[in-house]
Design a protein around this motif. Structure first.
Motif, PDB file in Angstrom:
ATOM      1  N   HIS A 126       0.916  -1.124  -0.086  1.00 44.32           N
ATOM      2  CA  HIS A 126       0.096  -0.050   0.055  1.00 44.32           C
ATOM      3  C   HIS A 126       0.988   1.298  -0.019  1.00 44.32           C
ATOM      4  N   VAL A 127       0.600   2.141  -0.647  1.00 43.14           N
ATOM      5  CA  VAL A 127       1.105   3.495  -0.958  1.00 43.14           C
ATOM      6  C   VAL A 127       0.169   4.648  -0.729  1.00 43.14           C
ATOM      7  N   VAL A 128       0.093   5.331   0.678  1.00 43.54           N
ATOM      8  CA  VAL A 128      -1.062   5.999   0.791  1.00 43.54           C
ATOM      9  C   VAL A 128      -0.587   7.556   1.152  1.00 43.54           C
ATOM     10  N   PRO A 129      -1.019   8.385   0.391  1.00 44.30           N
ATOM     11  CA  PRO A 129      -0.568   9.626   0.556  1.00 44.30           C
ATOM     12  C   PRO A 129      -1.528  10.162   2.007  1.00 44.30           C
ATOM     13  N   HIS A 130      -1.200  10.987   2.683  1.00 41.68           N
ATOM     14  CA  HIS A 130      -1.854  11.744   3.838  1.00 41.68           C
ATOM     15  C   HIS A 130      -1.718  13.255   3.790  1.00 41.68           C
ATOM     16  N   ALA A 131      -2.660  13.952   4.254  1.00 44.11           N
ATOM     17  CA  ALA A 131      -2.871  15.196   4.385  1.00 44.11           C
ATOM     18  C   ALA A 131      -1.867  15.961   4.816  1.00 44.11           C
ATOM     19  N   ASP A 132      -0.852  15.485   5.763  1.00 45.04           N
ATOM     20  CA  ASP A 132       0.094  16.328   6.503  1.00 45.04           C
ATOM     21  C   ASP A 132       1.493  16.147   5.794  1.00 45.04           C
ATOM     22  N   GLY A 133       1.470  16.081   4.471  1.00 44.38           N
ATOM     23  CA  GLY A 133       2.516  15.899   3.728  1.00 44.38           C
ATOM     24  C   GLY A 133       3.617  14.725   3.806  1.00 44.38           C
ATOM     25  N   THR A 134       2.847  13.610   4.265  1.00 46.79           N
ATOM     26  CA  THR A 134       3.483  12.181   4.187  1.00 46.79           C
ATOM     27  C   THR A 134       3.107  11.244   3.469  1.00 46.79           C
ATOM     28  N   VAL A 135       3.601  10.081   3.163  1.00 45.71           N
ATOM     29  CA  VAL A 135       3.251   9.171   2.333  1.00 45.71           C
ATOM     30  C   VAL A 135       3.600   7.874   3.048  1.00 45.71           C
ATOM     31  N   ALA A 136       2.585   6.962   3.439  1.00 50.06           N
ATOM     32  CA  ALA A 136       2.858   5.675   4.134  1.00 50.06           C
ATOM     33  C   ALA A 136       3.142   4.444   3.125  1.00 50.06           C
ATOM     34  N   VAL A 137       3.963   3.769   3.319  1.00 49.31           N
ATOM     35  CA  VAL A 137       4.231   2.622   2.460  1.00 49.31           C
ATOM     36  C   VAL A 137       4.225   1.254   3.478  1.00 49.31           C
ATOM     37  N   GLY A 138       3.460   0.506   3.242  1.00 49.11           N
ATOM     38  CA  GLY A 138       3.285  -0.818   3.931  1.00 49.11           C
ATOM     39  C   GLY A 138       2.833  -1.954   3.107  1.00 49.11           C
ATOM     40  N   SER A 139       2.821  -3.263   3.671  1.00 52.13           N
ATOM     41  CA  SER A 139       3.429  -3.555   4.672  1.00 52.13           C
ATOM     42  C   SER A 139       3.892  -4.958   4.579  1.00 52.13           C
ATOM     43  N   THR A 140       4.835  -5.490   5.516  1.00 53.14           N
ATOM     44  CA  THR A 140       5.275  -6.766   5.266  1.00 53.14           C
ATOM     45  C   THR A 140       4.176  -7.691   6.047  1.00 53.14           C
ATOM     46  N   SER A 141       4.139  -9.020   5.924  1.00 54.26           N
ATOM     47  CA  SER A 141       3.406  -9.847   6.545  1.00 54.26           C
ATOM     48  C   SER A 141       4.106 -10.988   6.955  1.00 54.26           C
ATOM     49  N   GLU A 142       4.181 -11.309   8.610  1.00 57.85           N
ATOM     50  CA  GLU A 142       5.091 -12.273   9.036  1.00 57.85           C
ATOM     51  C   GLU A 142       4.478 -13.196  10.014  1.00 57.85           C
ATOM     52  N   ASP A 143       4.373 -14.199   9.801  1.00 56.81           N
ATOM     53  CA  ASP A 143       3.583 -15.182  10.468  1.00 56.81           C
ATOM     54  C   ASP A 143       4.662 -15.569  11.824  1.00 56.81           C
ATOM     55  N   ALA A 144       6.033 -15.599  11.588  1.00 52.87           N
ATOM     56  CA  ALA A 144       6.927 -16.094  12.487  1.00 52.87           C
ATOM     57  C   ALA A 144       7.818 -14.726  12.641  1.00 52.87           C
ATOM     58  N   PHE A 145       7.915 -14.437  13.933  1.00 49.71           N
ATOM     59  CA  PHE A 145       8.729 -13.404  14.347  1.00 49.71           C
ATOM     60  C   PHE A 145       9.127 -13.497  15.941  1.00 49.71           C
ATOM     61  N   GLU A 146      10.364 -12.825  16.081  1.00 46.89           N
ATOM     62  CA  GLU A 146      10.772 -12.707  17.408  1.00 46.89           C
ATOM     63  C   GLU A 146      10.260 -11.631  18.060  1.00 46.89           C
ATOM     64  N   ALA A 147      10.881 -10.375  17.322  1.00 46.98           N
ATOM     65  CA  ALA A 147      10.582  -9.002  18.210  1.00 46.98           C
ATOM     66  C   ALA A 147       9.376  -8.513  17.454  1.00 46.98           C
ATOM     67  N   PRO A 148       8.311  -8.094  18.266  1.00 48.52           N
ATOM     68  CA  PRO A 148       6.961  -7.697  17.552  1.00 48.52           C
ATOM     69  C   PRO A 148       7.344  -6.246  17.061  1.00 48.52           C
ATOM     70  N   ASP A 149       8.068  -5.368  17.485  1.00 40.25           N
ATOM     71  CA  ASP A 149       8.211  -4.040  17.390  1.00 40.25           C
ATOM     72  C   ASP A 149       9.397  -3.613  16.443  1.00 40.25           C
ATOM     73  N   THR A 150      10.188  -4.530  16.067  1.00 39.80           N
ATOM     74  CA  THR A 150      11.427  -3.891  15.207  1.00 39.80           C
ATOM     75  C   THR A 150      11.061  -3.947  13.644  1.00 39.80           C
ATOM     76  N   THR A 151      11.806  -2.994  12.937  1.00 44.50           N
ATOM     77  CA  THR A 151      11.821  -2.985  11.684  1.00 44.50           C
ATOM     78  C   THR A 151      13.224  -3.716  11.030  1.00 44.50           C
ATOM     79  N   ASP A 152      13.348  -4.116   9.747  1.00 42.51           N
ATOM     80  CA  ASP A 152      14.503  -4.736   9.330  1.00 42.51           C
ATOM     81  C   ASP A 152      14.508  -4.510   7.966  1.00 42.51           C
ATOM     82  N   ALA A 153      15.404  -5.338   7.315  1.00 43.40           N
ATOM     83  CA  ALA A 153      15.473  -5.414   5.729  1.00 43.40           C
ATOM     84  C   ALA A 153      14.380  -5.567   4.975  1.00 43.40           C
ATOM     85  N   ARG A 154      13.459  -6.512   5.699  1.00 42.25           N
ATOM     86  CA  ARG A 154      12.269  -6.399   4.849  1.00 42.25           C
ATOM     87  C   ARG A 154      11.398  -5.154   4.549  1.00 42.25           C
ATOM     88  N   LEU A 155      11.555  -4.321   5.469  1.00 47.29           N
ATOM     89  CA  LEU A 155      10.813  -2.925   5.254  1.00 47.29           C
ATOM     90  C   LEU A 155      11.541  -2.094   4.282  1.00 47.29           C
TER      91      LEU A 155
END
Ligand SMILES: Cc1cc2nc3c(=O)[nH]c(=O)nc-3n(C[C@H](O)[C@H](O)[C@H](O)COP(=O)(O)OP(=O)(O)OC[C@H]3O[C@@H](n4cnc5c(N)ncnc54)[C@H](O)[C@@H]3O)c2cc1C
Length: 355
Positions: free
Chosen positions: A229-258
Motif C-alpha cells: 500500500h502506498v498511501v498519501p496523507h494530508a500532512d505531507g507524508t506518504v505511508a508505505v506498508g506492509s510486510t506480513s510475517e507469521d513467524a517473528f521474534e521481536a514484535p516491534d522492530t523493523t529490518d531489511a524486509r521493510l
C-alpha cells in the motif's frame, strides 16, 4: 470508582470505536488500556481503507463495504464531539494492470463492482495519464481505479476517538488491566487477547511499515498492489506498508524486509524515490482463526450483569471495518439486537473466548 455500564478492555481502534458507539448512545463507558492508547497494532502509520475485490461477494465483504461507506458520517460525529480531525479522505485507489490477463481481471472487477456496490461506488479502467502522482508503471497505458477506497491517519483517528470519548464524559485509564466495577465487559485486546485465548481463537501476524516526507497534490489516489500500500496523507507524508510475517521474534522492530518493501514501492512509483524516511514502525495484527472478525457475546456470557463480549480479529482492515463493527456491537450490548454475521460470533470459532 463509579460503576460503568460497560468497561472496554483495549485502547486500539476496535476498543475505542466500540466505546464511542456506546458512549454516544448515552452509556457510561470506561476504557481500560494495559499500556497506552495506540500501543498495539492500531498505533501504526498506513491507514488504507480499501475494499476487498467484489468478486466473489460474501457476507464479510458486504460488511466491510457497508462500514467503508459509512466512514464520513461516522468520523464527522467523532470530530464534532472531540474537535480532532482523523485525516479521512476518500481519494480512491489505483491498482496496476501489468498485462492482458490483468486487464481482463480488471474488466471483471469493474462489472462486479457495478453489480454488487449498487451505484454507491465504482471501479473504472482509466488512462494512466489521468491517474495522478502515484500512478504505477502502466505497459497498456491504463490502470484500475477504485472510488470506494479512502485513507485515514491511524494515530490521529485514535486521538480523535479518545478526545470524543473524554468530551462525552467517558473514563480512559491507561497502564491498567482491571476493568473495575462494570455492568458488562468488552474484550478488544488485539493480538495479545488472541494469544491468551489460544490458537483456536486466532494469532498475531507482524507487519512493518514506514512514512516518507513527501507533499503530493491534494486528492492524489493511493496505490495498492499485492502486499503493498502506498498511501498519501494530508500532512505531507506518504505511508508505505506492509510486510506480513507469521513467524517473528521481536514484535516491534523493523529490518531489511521493510527496506525491500520501500524498494518495491519506488519501483512502482518513482516519485517516492528521494523522499526521506521519517518513521519506521512495526506491530502485530490480530488475525481471527475464522479469517473473519470476532464480534459478539462470549459463549454463555451474553446478557445481564457480568456479560462479556469480544471485538477482535480486524487483521489487515481494522480501521475500515471498525465503524460498523462498533455500531453493531453497541446494538447488541445495549438492546440485545444481534445484527452480526453468524461467522463473526465467538462461539462459531471453538475456543475463541476472552483472555
Ligand atoms: C504494519 C501494519 C499495517 C496496517 N495497515 C492497515 C491499513 O492500512 N488499514 C487498516 O484498516 N488496518 C491496517 N492494519 C491493521 C490494523 O492496524 C488492525 O486491524 C487494528 O489495529 C486492530 O485493532 P485492535 O483494536 O483490534 O487491536 P490493537 O490496536 O492491537 O489494540 C489492542 C489493545 O489492547 C491492549 N491490551 C491487550 N491486552 C490487554 C488487557 N488485558 N487489558 C487491557 N488492555 C489490553 C493493547 O495494549 C492494545 O493497545 C495494519 C496493521 C499493521 C501491523
Amino acid at each position: 470508582m463509579a460503576t460503568a455500564d460497560v468497561a472496554v478492555m483495549g485502547g486500539g481502534i476496535m476498543g475505542l470505536a466500540v466505546a464511542w458507539a456506546l458512549c454516544r448512545r448515552g452509556a457510561r463507558v470506561r476504557v481500560v488500556e494495559a499500556r497506552r492508547i495506540g500501543a498495539g497494532a492500531s498505533g501504526g502509520v498506513v491507514g488504507a481503507l480499501v475494499p476487498h475485490r467484489p468478486d466473489p461477494w460474501d457476507g464479510f465483504k458486504a460488511f466491510q463495504f457497508e462500514s467503508l461507506m459509512m466512514a464520513e458520517g461516522w468520523w464527522q460525529a467523532v470530530t464534532a464531539a472531540g474537535g480532532v480531525d482523523p485525516g479521512l479522505a476518500r481519494d480512491g485507489c489505483l491498482h496496476p494492470i501489468a498485462d492482458a490477463g490483468a486487464l481482463s481481471r480488471a474488466e471483471a472487477r469493474v462489472a462486479a463492482a457495478a453489480d454488487l456496490w449498487q451505484g454507491r461506488a465504482a471501479c473504472a479502467i482509466i488512462p494512466a495519464a489521468d491517474a495522478g502522482a502515484l500512478c504505477p508503471s502502466a505497459p497498456l497505458g491504463v490502470v484500475l481505479r477504485d472510488d470506494a477506497a479512502a485513507r485515514i491517519d491511524p494515530r490521529r483517528a485514535l486521538a480523535a476517538l479518545a478526545a470524543a470519548l473524554r468530551a462525552r464524559g467517558a473514563e480512559i485509564r491507561e497502564g491498567a488491566r482491571d476493568p473495575g466495577p462494570a455492568g458488562a465487559v468488552i474484550h478488544a485486546t488485539g493480538a495479545e487477547g488472541l494469544a491468551a485465548a489460544g490458537p483456536l481463537a486466532g494469532r498475531g501476524v507482524k507487519g512493518q511499515a514506514l512514512r516518507l516526507a513527501l507533499v503530493l497534490p491534494a486528492g492524489t489516489a493511493q496505490l495498492h498492489a499485492p502486499g503493498l500500500h502506498v498511501v498519501p496523507h494530508a500532512d505531507g507524508t506518504v505511508a508505505v506498508g506492509s510486510t506480513s510475517e507469521d513467524a517473528f521474534e521481536a514484535p516491534d522492530t523493523t529490518d531489511a524486509r521493510l527496506d525491500a518493501l520501500l524498494e518495491r514501492a519506488v519501483a512502482f512509483c518513482p516519485v517516492l524515490g528521494d523522499a526521506p524516511v521519517i518513521d519506521r514502525w512495526a506491530g502485530v495484527r490480530p488475525r481471527a482463526a475464522s479469517g473473519r472478525l470476532l464480534l459478539g457475546a462470549l459463549p454463555g456470557r451474553g446478557a445481564g450483569r457480568g456479560a462479556g463480549y469480544v471485538a477482535n480479529g480486524g487483521f489487515r482492515i481494522g480501521f475500515g471495518i471498525a465503524p460498523l463493527a462498533a455500531e453493531r456491537l453497541a446494538d447488541l450490548v445495549l438492546t440485545g439486537r444481534a445484527d452480526i454475521p453468524l461467522d463473526f460470533l465467538p462461539n462459531s470459532s471453538p475456543g475463541a473466548g476472552a483472555p
